[in-house]
Write a protein that holds these residues in place. Structure first.
Motif, PDB file in Angstrom:
ATOM      1  N   MET A   1       0.640  -0.818  -0.109  1.00 57.01           N
ATOM      2  CA  MET A   1      -0.040  -0.271   0.227  1.00 57.01           C
ATOM      3  C   MET A   1       0.836   0.969   0.410  1.00 57.01           C
ATOM      4  N   ALA A   2       0.663   2.304  -0.949  1.00 48.50           N
ATOM      5  CA  ALA A   2       1.251   3.671  -1.337  1.00 48.50           C
ATOM      6  C   ALA A   2       0.818   4.649  -0.344  1.00 48.50           C
ATOM      7  N   ASP A   3       1.599   5.189   0.362  1.00 55.18           N
ATOM      8  CA  ASP A   3       1.117   6.567   1.420  1.00 55.18           C
ATOM      9  C   ASP A   3       0.466   7.195   0.560  1.00 55.18           C
ATOM     10  N   MET A   4       1.047   8.329  -1.045  1.00 60.54           N
ATOM     11  CA  MET A   4       1.737   8.877  -1.671  1.00 60.54           C
ATOM     12  C   MET A   4       2.235   7.906  -3.178  1.00 60.54           C
ATOM     13  N   VAL A   5       0.955   9.030  -4.206  1.00 57.80           N
ATOM     14  CA  VAL A   5       1.651   8.351  -5.937  1.00 57.80           C
ATOM     15  C   VAL A   5       1.470   9.539  -6.036  1.00 57.80           C
ATOM     16  N   ILE A   6       2.520  10.074  -6.747  1.00 59.43           N
ATOM     17  CA  ILE A   6       2.940  11.743  -7.823  1.00 59.43           C
ATOM     18  C   ILE A   6       2.639  10.424  -8.850  1.00 59.43           C
ATOM     19  N   ALA A   7       1.602  11.160 -10.258  1.00 59.99           N
ATOM     20  CA  ALA A   7       2.154  10.890 -11.325  1.00 59.99           C
ATOM     21  C   ALA A   7       2.546  12.175 -12.041  1.00 59.99           C
ATOM     22  N   GLY A   8       3.250  12.008 -13.217  1.00 58.25           N
ATOM     23  CA  GLY A   8       3.324  12.961 -13.998  1.00 58.25           C
ATOM     24  C   GLY A   8       4.226  13.057 -15.842  1.00 58.25           C
ATOM     25  N   ASP A   9       3.677  13.822 -15.875  1.00 58.11           N
ATOM     26  CA  ASP A   9       4.677  13.215 -17.754  1.00 58.11           C
ATOM     27  C   ASP A   9       6.265  13.093 -17.880  1.00 58.11           C
ATOM     28  N   ARG A  18      10.560  11.157 -18.244  1.00 58.55           N
ATOM     29  CA  ARG A  18       9.919   9.891 -19.133  1.00 58.55           C
ATOM     30  C   ARG A  18       8.745   9.934 -17.840  1.00 58.55           C
ATOM     31  N   PRO A  19       7.579  10.288 -18.916  1.00 57.64           N
ATOM     32  CA  PRO A  19       6.143   9.523 -17.977  1.00 57.64           C
ATOM     33  C   PRO A  19       5.990   8.597 -16.714  1.00 57.64           C
ATOM     34  N   ALA A  20       5.609   9.112 -15.553  1.00 59.39           N
ATOM     35  CA  ALA A  20       6.346   7.911 -14.430  1.00 59.39           C
ATOM     36  C   ALA A  20       5.360   8.228 -12.848  1.00 59.39           C
ATOM     37  N   ALA A  21       4.495   7.108 -12.517  1.00 56.93           N
ATOM     38  CA  ALA A  21       4.005   7.480 -11.236  1.00 56.93           C
ATOM     39  C   ALA A  21       4.708   6.408 -10.162  1.00 56.93           C
ATOM     40  N   VAL A  22       5.339   7.574  -9.635  1.00 57.19           N
ATOM     41  CA  VAL A  22       6.431   7.532  -8.383  1.00 57.19           C
ATOM     42  C   VAL A  22       5.112   6.980  -6.353  1.00 57.19           C
ATOM     43  N   PHE A  23       5.131   5.428  -6.113  1.00 54.14           N
ATOM     44  CA  PHE A  23       4.986   5.174  -5.168  1.00 54.14           C
ATOM     45  C   PHE A  23       5.696   5.780  -3.982  1.00 54.14           C
ATOM     46  N   VAL A  24       5.240   5.931  -3.102  1.00 53.97           N
ATOM     47  CA  VAL A  24       5.752   6.474  -1.669  1.00 53.97           C
ATOM     48  C   VAL A  24       4.953   5.341  -0.361  1.00 53.97           C
ATOM     49  N   ALA A  25       5.973   5.109  -0.243  1.00 49.16           N
ATOM     50  CA  ALA A  25       5.668   4.895   1.302  1.00 49.16           C
ATOM     51  C   ALA A  25       6.915   4.414   2.751  1.00 49.16           C
ATOM     52  N   ASP A  26       5.944   5.160   3.808  1.00 50.04           N
ATOM     53  CA  ASP A  26       6.556   5.324   5.013  1.00 50.04           C
ATOM     54  C   ASP A  26       7.882   5.484   4.850  1.00 50.04           C
ATOM     55  N   GLY A  27       8.018   6.950   3.873  1.00 50.63           N
ATOM     56  CA  GLY A  27       9.002   8.361   3.476  1.00 50.63           C
ATOM     57  C   GLY A  27       9.475   7.590   2.668  1.00 50.63           C
ATOM     58  N   ARG A  31       8.410   2.179  -5.714  1.00 54.50           N
ATOM     59  CA  ARG A  31       8.452   2.062  -7.117  1.00 54.50           C
ATOM     60  C   ARG A  31       8.423   3.438  -7.673  1.00 54.50           C
ATOM     61  N   VAL A  32       8.769   3.046  -8.838  1.00 53.84           N
ATOM     62  CA  VAL A  32       8.787   3.677  -9.546  1.00 53.84           C
ATOM     63  C   VAL A  32       7.983   3.626 -10.891  1.00 53.84           C
ATOM     64  N   ASP A  41      -6.809   8.407  -7.069  1.00 57.35           N
ATOM     65  CA  ASP A  41      -6.346   9.720  -5.871  1.00 57.35           C
ATOM     66  C   ASP A  41      -4.813  10.659  -6.099  1.00 57.35           C
ATOM     67  N   ALA A  42      -4.276   9.677  -6.997  1.00 60.58           N
ATOM     68  CA  ALA A  42      -2.746  10.386  -7.344  1.00 60.58           C
ATOM     69  C   ALA A  42      -2.504  11.781  -7.321  1.00 60.58           C
ATOM     70  N   VAL A  43      -1.984  11.985  -6.881  1.00 65.15           N
ATOM     71  CA  VAL A  43      -1.192  13.628  -6.655  1.00 65.15           C
ATOM     72  C   VAL A  43      -0.740  13.356  -8.343  1.00 65.15           C
TER      73      VAL A  43
END
Length: 440
Positions: A1-9, A18-27, A31-32, A41-43
């Protein structure tokens, strides 16, 4: 489970965007992934934004305690966050006491712990009185040892003469410690001394390139003898670049940095009496600047740092524009990336190259291999940057303690819109969450 996901082109992954989604957990970055993996609900980055690793500034004078009226951990780290910097390494001067022994390091840590909005590490100091006992600071986690080869400007941090430089290199080689050097030769400075005044070229003449090259030769001679490690701070003299390049080819363990003010300002555009531009070594002419850029691009100069060295307005403008009297230091922690990017665009240097000098290169230099990159396992320290947004630096946006800066009134391209530390956006009004870092 990710605490936050940031996505962008445009996410800086490895050496390119490159386009990617960055998955953040516990600081940390868990994974990318592909941008298509981002949940609803990604940022999401705006179309004009890019996602960068948090910058790492390894050359900052915070000055607290002792000279907190010049700067302090709360204001310095607020400025850092505003500039996309998520980690800084504090210099052992101009605080009182200077960080030349373990008790002084404990005083620094006690001042930083409740105030730091970003992660903070510390350099130790190599002064005549601390030689022979540097190992204790190393074991306490400092990242290396700063020395001056000419007077530092503050009495409590005296410089090393040649024999003491050799002694420091001998001592550090025994445990593979790093010496970082303000490389100006005092004999050359004495020969070049002049009456000073408001004329900026006269100030430059008082600190010639030869002062840097002579001091760097002394450091390289010591490395040949000891096999140790050294780093040249705030390289301003293009004539020293071949020395560094040849030393690297020889196999000597030498690195070098330069600073934004050497890359974006030049002697010909500094007005008479404009002591906000005073620093040591000085900002030199446009041809010298071109050579520094070339040395960065070809890898001879390894990294770019702010050398944020602020003071009160009273000290910075002391002497009514006399460059020999005013305090020597540029307040620029907040503006390094946009300033250098503005000039890089003009020169055709890509953003990913510029960001590398401020992030991965600086992080690797001090062994913080979980910083300065967007990859699985790295700290989730990130900056959202709008690389095409133009703005003029105004006094009300300054976050460091004293509203004095060489960057005031300059038009820059690129704005840091958000900065994230360990997966949480930095809010200067919230309780500080910066961690105190130790080497290793």
């Amino acid at each position: 489970m990710a605490d936050m996901v940031i996505a962008g082109d445009r996410v800086l992954v490895g050496d390119g965007f490159r386009p990617a989604a960055v998955f953040v957990a516990d600081g940390r970055i868990a994974r990318v992934g592909a941008i298509e993996e981002a949940p609803d609900d990604a940022v999401r980055l705006a179309p004009d934004e890019v996602l960068l690793p948090g910058l790492v500034d390894t050359h900052v004078h915070v000055n607290e305690p002792g000279r907190t009226e010049w700067e302090g951990f709360r204001t310095a780290t607020a400025a850092a966050a505003a500039g996309g910097v998520t980690t800084l390494i504090d210099m052992p001067l101009n605080a009182i006491p200077p960080t030349v022994d373990v008790p002084a390091l404990e005083v620094k840590r006690a001042a930083a712990a409740p105030a730091a909005l970003v992660d903070v590490g510390f350099w130790g100091g190599a002064v005549p009185a601390s030689l022979g006992r540097l190992r204790a600071l190393w074991d306490e986690g400092v990242f290396g040892f700063k020395c001056f080869l000419a007077p530092s400007g503050v009495d409590e941090f005296p410089h090393l003469v040649r024999e003491q430089l050799d002694a420091a290199l001998d001592e550090l080689a025994a445990f593979d410690g790093l010496l970082i050097v303000h490389a100006e030769d005092p004999a050359v400075l004495d020969r070049a001394a002049n009456a000073g005044g408001r004329d900026y070229p006269a100030f430059v003449a008082s600190r010639p390139e030869e002062a840097e090259t002579a001091a760097i030769r002394a450091v390289l001679d010591g490395l040949r003898r000891t096999g140790g490690r050294a780093h040249v701070l705030h390289l301003s003299a293009a004539s020293a670049v071949p020395l560094v390049r040849e030393a690297k080819a020889e196999g000597l363990r030498i690195t070098a940095e330069t600073c934004p003010h050497y890359l974006v300002f030049d002697e010909g555009h500094i007005p008479s009496g404009a002591t906000e531009y005073k620093c040591c070594p000085p900002i030199r002419d446009a041809a010298n600047q071109d050579a520094l850029w070339a040395a960065l691009v070809d890898g001879t100069i390894d990294l770019v740092v702010s050398d944020h060295s602020p003071s009160t307005a009273e000290r910075k403008f002391a002497g009514d524009g006399d460059f020999q009297v005013a305090w020597g230091g540029i307040a620029g922690l907040q503006f390094g990336l946009p300033a250098v990017w503005t000039e890089a665009r003009r020169r055709g240097v890509p953003l990913e190259t510029v960001v590398g000098w401020f992030s991965r290169a600086t992080a690797d230099f001090v062994g913080l291999t979980a910083k300065g990159r967007i990859e699985a396992g790295a700290d989730a320290d990130l900056a959202v940057f709008a690389p095409d947004e133009a703005h003029r630096v105004e006094v009300d946006e300054l976050r460091f303690r004293n509203p004095v800066s060489a960057y005031l009134g300059h038009d820059l391209v690129g704005v840091v819109r958000r900065t994230v530390l360990a997966g949480t956006p930095i809010d200067p009004a919230a309780p500080p969450r910066g961690r105190l870092l130790r080497r290793g």
